[in-house]
Design a protein around this motif. Structure first.
Motif, mmCIF file in Angstrom:
data_model
loop_
_atom_site.group_PDB
_atom_site.id
_atom_site.type_symbol
_atom_site.label_atom_id
_atom_site.label_comp_id
_atom_site.label_asym_id
_atom_site.label_seq_id
_atom_site.Cartn_x
_atom_site.Cartn_y
_atom_site.Cartn_z
ATOM 1 N N MET A 294 45.535 41.161 41.546
ATOM 2 C CA MET A 294 45.548 42.294 40.629
ATOM 3 C C MET A 294 44.336 43.194 40.865
ATOM 4 O O MET A 294 44.441 44.424 40.872
ATOM 5 C CB MET A 294 45.553 41.794 39.180
ATOM 6 N N THR A 295 43.189 42.571 41.080
ATOM 7 C CA THR A 295 41.962 43.346 41.322
ATOM 8 C C THR A 295 42.072 44.126 42.623
ATOM 9 O O THR A 295 41.679 45.296 42.700
ATOM 10 C CB THR A 295 40.748 42.400 41.371
ATOM 11 N N TRP A 296 42.627 43.505 43.649
ATOM 12 C CA TRP A 296 42.791 44.176 44.945
ATOM 13 C C TRP A 296 43.699 45.395 44.782
ATOM 14 O O TRP A 296 43.381 46.486 45.266
ATOM 15 C CB TRP A 296 43.390 43.209 45.960
ATOM 16 N N VAL A 297 44.841 45.204 44.111
ATOM 17 C CA VAL A 297 45.789 46.312 43.952
ATOM 18 C C VAL A 297 45.146 47.460 43.181
ATOM 19 O O VAL A 297 45.231 48.631 43.590
ATOM 20 C CB VAL A 297 47.077 45.838 43.242
ATOM 21 N N MET A 298 44.515 47.140 42.061
ATOM 22 C CA MET A 298 43.896 48.197 41.256
ATOM 23 C C MET A 298 42.731 48.840 42.004
ATOM 24 O O MET A 298 42.581 50.067 42.018
ATOM 25 C CB MET A 298 43.406 47.634 39.919
ATOM 26 N N GLY A 299 41.918 48.003 42.629
ATOM 27 C CA GLY A 299 40.741 48.537 43.313
ATOM 28 C C GLY A 299 41.080 49.340 44.550
ATOM 29 O O GLY A 299 40.653 50.498 44.703
ATOM 30 N N VAL A 300 41.854 48.760 45.447
ATOM 31 C CA VAL A 300 42.139 49.386 46.741
ATOM 32 C C VAL A 300 43.239 50.434 46.619
ATOM 33 O O VAL A 300 43.080 51.581 47.047
ATOM 34 C CB VAL A 300 42.522 48.314 47.790
ATOM 35 N N ASN A 301 44.392 50.051 46.026
ATOM 36 C CA ASN A 301 45.546 50.960 45.988
ATOM 37 C C ASN A 301 45.400 52.088 44.972
ATOM 38 O O ASN A 301 45.771 53.228 45.239
ATOM 39 C CB ASN A 301 46.820 50.175 45.672
ATOM 40 N N GLU A 302 44.875 51.740 43.793
ATOM 41 C CA GLU A 302 44.863 52.731 42.717
ATOM 42 C C GLU A 302 43.565 53.533 42.641
ATOM 43 O O GLU A 302 43.593 54.738 42.426
ATOM 44 C CB GLU A 302 45.134 52.043 41.370
ATOM 45 N N TYR A 303 42.443 52.854 42.822
ATOM 46 C CA TYR A 303 41.159 53.557 42.701
ATOM 47 C C TYR A 303 40.527 53.901 44.049
ATOM 48 O O TYR A 303 39.484 54.546 44.096
ATOM 49 C CB TYR A 303 40.177 52.722 41.869
ATOM 50 N N GLY A 304 41.169 53.473 45.133
ATOM 51 C CA GLY A 304 40.687 53.852 46.458
ATOM 52 C C GLY A 304 39.385 53.202 46.874
ATOM 53 O O GLY A 304 38.644 53.735 47.725
ATOM 54 N N LEU A 305 39.070 52.029 46.327
ATOM 55 C CA LEU A 305 37.848 51.330 46.721
ATOM 56 C C LEU A 305 38.072 50.636 48.068
ATOM 57 O O LEU A 305 39.124 50.049 48.294
ATOM 58 C CB LEU A 305 37.462 50.291 45.661
ATOM 59 N N PRO A 306 37.108 50.679 48.969
ATOM 60 C CA PRO A 306 37.285 50.052 50.286
ATOM 61 C C PRO A 306 37.419 48.529 50.155
ATOM 62 O O PRO A 306 36.623 47.891 49.439
ATOM 63 C CB PRO A 306 35.996 50.423 51.036
ATOM 64 N N PHE A 307 38.396 47.967 50.841
ATOM 65 C CA PHE A 307 38.639 46.520 50.741
ATOM 66 C C PHE A 307 37.409 45.688 51.106
ATOM 67 O O PHE A 307 37.036 44.765 50.367
ATOM 68 C CB PHE A 307 39.838 46.119 51.606
ATOM 69 N N PRO A 308 36.734 45.953 52.241
ATOM 70 C CA PRO A 308 35.591 45.100 52.597
ATOM 71 C C PRO A 308 34.509 45.092 51.521
ATOM 72 O O PRO A 308 33.833 44.077 51.321
ATOM 73 C CB PRO A 308 35.073 45.726 53.896
ATOM 74 N N GLU A 309 34.383 46.206 50.812
ATOM 75 C CA GLU A 309 33.304 46.292 49.827
ATOM 76 C C GLU A 309 33.618 45.586 48.515
ATOM 77 O O GLU A 309 32.703 45.294 47.733
ATOM 78 C CB GLU A 309 32.965 47.768 49.566
ATOM 79 N N ILE A 310 34.909 45.301 48.239
ATOM 80 C CA ILE A 310 35.223 44.592 46.989
ATOM 81 C C ILE A 310 35.549 43.119 47.231
ATOM 82 O O ILE A 310 35.886 42.399 46.289
ATOM 83 C CB ILE A 310 36.389 45.252 46.221
ATOM 84 N N VAL A 311 35.419 42.643 48.473
ATOM 85 C CA VAL A 311 35.661 41.227 48.759
ATOM 86 C C VAL A 311 34.818 40.319 47.866
ATOM 87 O O VAL A 311 35.311 39.317 47.335
ATOM 88 C CB VAL A 311 35.435 40.921 50.257
ATOM 89 N N PRO A 312 33.507 40.625 47.668
ATOM 90 C CA PRO A 312 32.724 39.765 46.768
ATOM 91 C C PRO A 312 33.310 39.688 45.351
ATOM 92 O O PRO A 312 33.252 38.632 44.706
ATOM 93 C CB PRO A 312 31.340 40.435 46.752
ATOM 94 N N LEU A 313 33.886 40.795 44.868
ATOM 95 C CA LEU A 313 34.499 40.786 43.546
ATOM 96 C C LEU A 313 35.737 39.896 43.530
ATOM 97 O O LEU A 313 35.965 39.151 42.567
ATOM 98 C CB LEU A 313 34.865 42.214 43.132
ATOM 99 N N LEU A 314 36.533 39.940 44.590
ATOM 100 C CA LEU A 314 37.728 39.101 44.673
ATOM 101 C C LEU A 314 37.337 37.627 44.673
ATOM 102 O O LEU A 314 37.955 36.805 43.979
ATOM 103 C CB LEU A 314 38.529 39.433 45.935
ATOM 104 N N ARG A 315 36.317 37.286 45.466
ATOM 105 C CA ARG A 315 35.844 35.898 45.489
ATOM 106 C C ARG A 315 35.333 35.489 44.110
ATOM 107 O O ARG A 315 35.601 34.379 43.627
ATOM 108 C CB ARG A 315 34.733 35.741 46.532
ATOM 109 N N SER A 316 34.583 36.388 43.502
ATOM 110 C CA SER A 316 34.008 36.096 42.193
ATOM 111 C C SER A 316 35.082 35.713 41.185
ATOM 112 O O SER A 316 34.938 34.728 40.442
ATOM 113 C CB SER A 316 33.230 37.322 41.706
ATOM 114 N N LEU A 317 36.156 36.470 41.142
ATOM 115 C CA LEU A 317 37.222 36.211 40.175
ATOM 116 C C LEU A 317 37.902 34.868 40.429
ATOM 117 O O LEU A 317 38.195 34.120 39.491
ATOM 118 C CB LEU A 317 38.251 37.345 40.224
ATOM 119 N N GLU A 318 38.147 34.543 41.677
ATOM 120 C CA GLU A 318 38.818 33.277 41.969
ATOM 121 C C GLU A 318 37.876 32.099 41.751
ATOM 122 O O GLU A 318 38.312 31.035 41.296
ATOM 123 C CB GLU A 318 39.378 33.279 43.389
#
Length: 800
Positions: free
Chosen positions: A559-583
């Motif tokens: 969900m975070t990836w979809v909202m971050g990358v697809n909807e808000y245009g955040l670069p995937f490599p830069e939000i990887v730490p957030l994805l790890r954090s949530l899991e």
């Protein structure tokens, strides 16, 4: 019976008698039409009709109209703008009036000159108009509410038929999953939904105004189930036998089974069925038998015989039509048209029997003569598809053999003869009927011309144009120039087909996104070991990685990836730490949940829980370790505004604390009987917060507006409850192997759940209530991501 059965001679004799009587009536009707075509008696009659009709439909535009924005007609595909345009230009009332009038004629068999019918039409038009004006004013969503599950369920709540609605939703889901790839899924589903709607409409019309609310609810519940039961025959008998899914031997075997059921009133056992279609046929046989038995049980003693007679005539006429071979040049006009008359009329006559409506000679008379009109209109629209598939229809057969067979009747001429017959012999030259039928006829030709293009349309007209040149010129003038002939049910049809196609594409995208992103996230989760780390930390990392390696759904980081990358245009490599954090945070919460001091689970994600592999102390420490790793990952988000990162971390730590509070509330509640409100509060803190964080944290990083974040929180609150109720239902009903954890854990732990508090039936109602609330929350967002809609659909439909 091993799939082999012999039809009882007595039953066969009855069936032959049923069909022979129906065929005699159809033959008389066809003879009358044939005479009108041969003598062209319909031409002067319809010419006068069109000359009267065109004054209301052909308007010469002034040059000023080209500069008026208000009068520019939007494309009908732009649903909201088109309806708004109709309203602004003052055409909405007439548009709805002709649309509802047509439905009352076609589907309900009503005569428009009846004052009672006119009163009911006006009332329905007013209700629809008020709803449409409200919906176009808000312009909420990308499709009309009544085409969505949430819209349907809200209607069901209003009528008190939620249980039937939930039953139908689950049935339609199963049907959709069993429609073979080689069949047109959207077409099959649309027809099924249309039949259900038609049966409900019939039932409502039969109730009258004085019916008690409790009786209205009962009849609507019954109509929903009857509509599905009858409508199921279209995808799984009509469409299936028309397709190439079954081979000739299978079709013959399947047809014999259906014929036997209609003749004996009992569905025979399936017996052995081998080959690639085995699972499909087993599902269809089971579902059709259930539907057949339900319809049969609902019949009154005086309607059961007509039901079987009409059903047999319908099936046999379809069968005769289906087995025709386009390479056979010797079919007579009667062989071409009598089955068409019978199948198109009996399809509508059955509906009255299905709902056990009283016999109405006027209805039967009108519906019988009306049927062929719709079939000829539909066959004309589908002529190119039918030719490509080698199907025999009056149009394809005439197109192929017209030069060899001078005796063949022109089906397009017959079409106009039918229209003349309906207006002047069936509906007694009623002006309103004349208006509506001619509206429909010209609208059908306009839509055909638009769909296939002017060139192909003109080619068709060269072949099929009525023999009288002046009459043909008049028709084509109407097709070119006439306006105000659009119909609401056609708009709904187009919207439904578009919605079903979009839903399929979006669902495919959702599944592919989940699969792809899940794989990406799984590749990023393992905690690496560095040289020189202490042995104790080494073992903690092993324990953490063991928990992370389980077959998790990874919904939250997805969900975070979809909202971050697809909807808000955040670069995937830069939000990887957030994805790890949530899991990491989610996995830590599961480790604690599973402990003997808490939920005491022995398996998680299809494997032994961490405390079973090691011990409780190791599990507790690993959970703490993962929580701290989550904070560490968040602090490494370097590519974002520092204040946004700090705000996100503050939000995250606050939500982590609230999750702990939720687990404490859950533990304290064991053995207690909780209220629904207490359950929902615990659910929010245990589940909803995790959903919320997955959506809100990327929104904070993207510095989204406060209203957007508020809508995300509302969605997450309701989606979390939906998720938890589904979990509680799966704990009672689920498959342990699919779930990857034991079932009936809540019962063993003496825990209050939505199921123990409400019961399974009311728990489902509560789940769908929150499903609707979550869908409605999405309308408040500026982003219209279909992913979150399909996420909800996934949550309510999942089996693990």
């Amino acid at each position: 019976m091993n799939g082999k059965f012999t039809e009882n001679e007595a039953f066969t004799e009855h069936a032959d008698s049923w069909y022979r009587l129906a065929e005699q009536k159809a033959a008389q009707y066809f003879a009358s039409l044939y005479e009108q075509v041969m003598e062209k008696t319909y031409v002067p009659t319809l010419t006068k009709d069109f000359q009267l009709w065109q004054s209301n439909h052909i308007h010469h535009k002034s040059w000023l109209s080209f500069f008026s924005r208000v009068k520019r007609k939007p494309d009908t595909q732009d649903y909201y703008r088109y309806l708004d345009w109709l309203n602004v230009t003052g055409q909405l009332d007439d548009y709805l009036d002709r649309s509802v009038s047509y439905i009352f004629m076609r589907d309900l068999g009503k005569a428009l000159d009846s004052p009672v019918t006119q009163k009911r039409i006006r009332r329905l038009v007013t209700d629809i108009k008020n709803y449409l004006i409200q919906s176009t004013a808000t312009k909420r969503g990308d499709q009309p509410d009544y085409l969505s599950l949430a819209g349907f369920y809200r209607w069901a709540q209003k009528e008190g038929v939620e249980n039937a609605a939930i039953w139908l939703i689950e049935k339609l889901k199963a049907v959709s999953s069993h429609i073979p790839d080689d069949m047109n899924a959207e077409h099959a589903q649309r027809k099924l939904i249309k039949i259900i709607g038609g049966v409900i409409l019939h039932a409502i019309e039969e109730m009258g105004d004085e019916i008690l609310p409790v009786e209205r609810t009962r009849r609507l519940d019954e109509a929903i189930r009857l509509g599905y039961s009858y409508g199921l025959t279209y995808p799984f008998i009509d469409d299936l036998l028309d397709s190439e899914i079954l081979n000739d031997q299978e079709k013959e075997k399947y047809s014999r089974m259906i014929r036997t059921a209609l003749l004996t009133g009992s569905v025979p056992e399936l017996g052995e069925w081998n080959g690639d279609n085995r699972d499909l046929i087993h599902y269809i046989h089971s579902e059709l038998r259930e539907a057949f038995e339900y319809m049969k049980c609902q019949q009154r003693s005086d309607t059961q015989q007509p039901f079987f007679e009409q059903s047999y005539v319908f099936f046999h006429s379809q069968h005769l039509d289906r087995i025709k071979d386009l390479s056979n040049a010797n079919y007579t006009n009667e062989e071409l048209y009598l089955p068409v008359i019978l199948k198109s009329s009996s399809a509508r006559l059955i509906v009255r029997s299905v709902i056990s409506a009283p016999v109405d000679e006027g209805f039967d008379h009108r519906v019988f003569y009306y049927g062929i009109y719709n079939q000829l209109a539909d066959d004309f629209a589908d002529i190119f598809d039918d030719m490509r598939e080698g199907a025999v229809t009056p149009y394809t057969y005439y197109l192929k053999y017209r030069d060899q067979r001078s005796d063949l009747i022109n089906p397009f001429e017959l079409y106009w003869a039918v229209i003349s017959h309906l207006i002047h012999h069936v509906y007694h030259s009623d002006p309103k009927t004349l208006e509506v039928i001619l509206d429909r006829a010209i609208n059908g030709l306009k839509r055909c011309k638009q769909r296939i293009g002017i060139e192909k349309y003109n080619e068709l007209m060269e072949v099929f144009a009525p023999g009288d040149p002046e009459f043909n010129r008049l028709i084509q003038l109407m097709v070119r120039e006439a306006d105000n002939v659009d119909f609401f049910d056609k708009l709904l049809r187009d919207q439904m087909v578009t919605a079903l196609k979009n839903k399929r594409k979006e669902k495919e995208y959702f599944i592919e996104t989940v699969k792809t992103v899940r794989e990406q996230i799984n590749n990023q989760l393992q905690i690496a070991k560095h040289d020189g780390i202490p042995p104790m930390k080494d073992s903690l990392i092993d324990a953490a990685n063991y928990s992370l390696e389980g077959d998790g759904k990874r919904l939250r980081p997805i969900m975070t990836w979809v909202m971050g990358v697809n909807e808000y245009g955040l670069p995937f490599p830069e939000i990887v730490p957030l994805l790890r954090s949530l899991e990491y945070m989610h996995t830590a919460s599961l480790i604690f949940d599973d402990l003997p001091s808490q939920d005491n689970s022995s398996t998680r994600r299809g494997r032994p829980t961490l405390h079973m592999v090691h011990n409780s102390s190791t599990a507790e420490l690993t959970g703490l370790f993962l929580f701290m790793k989550s904070v560490e990952e968040q602090s490494s988000l370097n590519g974002f505004d520092a204040k946004a990162v700090l705000a996100m971390m503050q939000y995250s730590s606050q939500k982590a604390g609230e999750m702990c509070m939720g687990q404490a509330m859950d533990l304290q509640s064991k053995g207690q009987e909780l209220t629904l409100e207490q359950l929902k509060r615990i659910c929010y803190y245990k589940t909803g917060i995790a959903f919320e964080a997955s959506l809100v944290m990327p929104a904070i990083l993207a510095q989204a507006e406060a209203l957007e974040i508020a809508a995300l929180k509302k969605y997450a609150y309701h989606a979390g409850i939906v998720f938890q109720i589904k979990d509680d239902l799966l704990d009672v009903e689920g498959d342990r192997l699919l779930l990857g954890k034991p079932t009936l854990q809540d019962v063993e732990n003496n825990s209050s759940t939505f199921v123990t508090v409400l019961g399974q039936k009311d728990a489902r109602k509560e789940m769908w209530e929150h499903y609707c609330c979550a869908m409605e929350a999405l309308k408040e967002m500026s982003l219209k991501t279909p992913f979150l809609k399909h996420l909800l659909d996934y949550v309510v439909n999942r089996d693990r």
